[in-house]
Design a protein around this motif. Structure first.
Motif, mmCIF file in Angstrom:
data_model
loop_
_atom_site.group_PDB
_atom_site.id
_atom_site.type_symbol
_atom_site.label_atom_id
_atom_site.label_comp_id
_atom_site.label_asym_id
_atom_site.label_seq_id
_atom_site.Cartn_x
_atom_site.Cartn_y
_atom_site.Cartn_z
ATOM 1 N N ALA A 41 0.723 -1.015 -0.109
ATOM 2 C CA ALA A 41 -0.029 0.050 0.100
ATOM 3 C C ALA A 41 0.539 1.323 0.229
ATOM 4 O O ALA A 41 0.673 2.033 -0.661
ATOM 5 N N THR A 42 2.066 1.067 0.734
ATOM 6 C CA THR A 42 2.898 2.465 0.886
ATOM 7 C C THR A 42 3.490 2.565 -0.543
ATOM 8 O O THR A 42 3.911 3.748 -1.205
ATOM 9 N N THR A 43 3.979 1.479 -1.245
ATOM 10 C CA THR A 43 4.407 1.476 -2.622
ATOM 11 C C THR A 43 3.403 2.051 -3.816
ATOM 12 O O THR A 43 3.748 2.929 -4.356
ATOM 13 N N VAL A 44 2.276 1.368 -3.374
ATOM 14 C CA VAL A 44 1.356 2.174 -4.381
ATOM 15 C C VAL A 44 0.833 3.667 -4.095
ATOM 16 O O VAL A 44 0.826 4.453 -4.921
ATOM 17 N N GLY A 45 1.104 4.147 -2.792
ATOM 18 C CA GLY A 45 0.889 5.563 -2.422
ATOM 19 C C GLY A 45 2.115 6.472 -3.378
ATOM 20 O O GLY A 45 1.754 7.363 -3.679
ATOM 21 N N GLU A 46 3.125 5.872 -3.401
ATOM 22 C CA GLU A 46 4.336 6.582 -3.869
ATOM 23 C C GLU A 46 3.995 6.652 -5.429
ATOM 24 O O GLU A 46 4.349 7.736 -6.126
#
Length: 269
Positions: A41-46
């Motif tokens: 999810a943090t990767t997708v956020g970026e």
């Protein structure tokens, strides 16, 4: 009359206990699935923030406004639920990851605030959020999120951890010129050190959880940049579209699995 009052009191106590048990399930159990989805999810956020801003040419300001509105709508659904619902919870996490990234990017790109300053700002904001939460509730445990007040503290703290993680990740990889791969390795080693501290040296479980939670954000951001950025910029060149689709599909698959199996449900004892 006295017996009737005692009966009524018993019924109310049972109702309160039932409500507490139900509301206790507003967040998932911390399992390996939790950490996998959190990092993705943090990767997708970026990558999603970059895709909307650059590929679709929405611009930082418009992207921030649109994604913040979507986040508010999803948070409304999350608060309305009486128990943890995987797709609502994780959709909220993905959107808050995007918005947290955009907050940092706006300060840096639109207002010229340095990465050092943004890291310090969001570090202070995160400390203040956790301090206010603890002073008010005397606990930071995610297994006690059974009131709206605690849930507000919970999501506020998470928003600041995402913004802080974005700033810290960019500071190491871009500001200090360490590159995405090396930055990711550094954050991964820090997480390993905390894990060892928890299992070998009895580091407080709540402290360990939130330290790892904060660090998975820059780890995910570094991973996202490493996968999506071009070869000349030190990445693998998968692009923001390819990286976002890959991770979103994986998140969807895992959330579907957890919805069916309920392996991350929290039940009060």
């Amino acid at each position: 009359m006295k017996r009737f009052e005692e009966t009524q009191t018993t019924i109310l106590n049972v109702e309160d206990e039932t409500m507490t048990r139900s509301l206790l399930n507003k967040v998932p159990e911390v399992t390996i699935f939790f950490w996998i989805i959190k990092i993705m999810a943090t990767t997708v956020g970026e990558t999603a923030a970059d895709f909307l801003n650059f590929n679709l040419h929405w611009g930082l300001s418009n992207t921030t406004i649109i994604m913040t509105v979507l986040l508010m709508g999803t948070l409304y659904l999350q608060f309305k639920k009486r128990q943890y619902v995987p797709w609502v919870y994780w959709l909220t996490v993905v959107l808050i990851s995007v918005v947290g990234t955009l907050f940092t990017d706006n300060l840096v790109d639109n207002y010229g605030v340095s990465l050092v300053t943004t890291t310090v700002i969001f570090a202070i904001a995160t400390i203040v959020a956790f301090s206010a939460w603890y002073i008010s509730e005397r606990t930071l445990s995610i297994h006690s999120i059974f009131t709206m007040k605690r849930e507000i503290f919970y999501w506020t703290a998470i928003l600041f951890t995402f913004a802080l993680g974005t700033a810290a990740g960019d500071l190491l990889s871009e500001g200090l010129g360490l590159g995405y791969a090396l930055s990711g390795i550094i954050f991964a080693l820090m997480i390993i050190a905390i894990t060892i501290g928890y299992y070998a040296f009895k580091l407080n479980s709540v402290v360990a959880f939130w330290m790892v939670y904060i660090l998975t954000r820059p780890l995910g951001a570094s991973l996202g940049d490493f996968l999506s950025q071009s070869h000349k910029n030190g990445g693998l060149g998968l692009g923001t579209v390819g990286t976002s689709i890959l991770f979103l599909c994986t998140i969807l698959g895992l959330v579907t699995y957890l919805t069916a199996t309920k392996k991350d449900q929290v039940f009060a004892k």
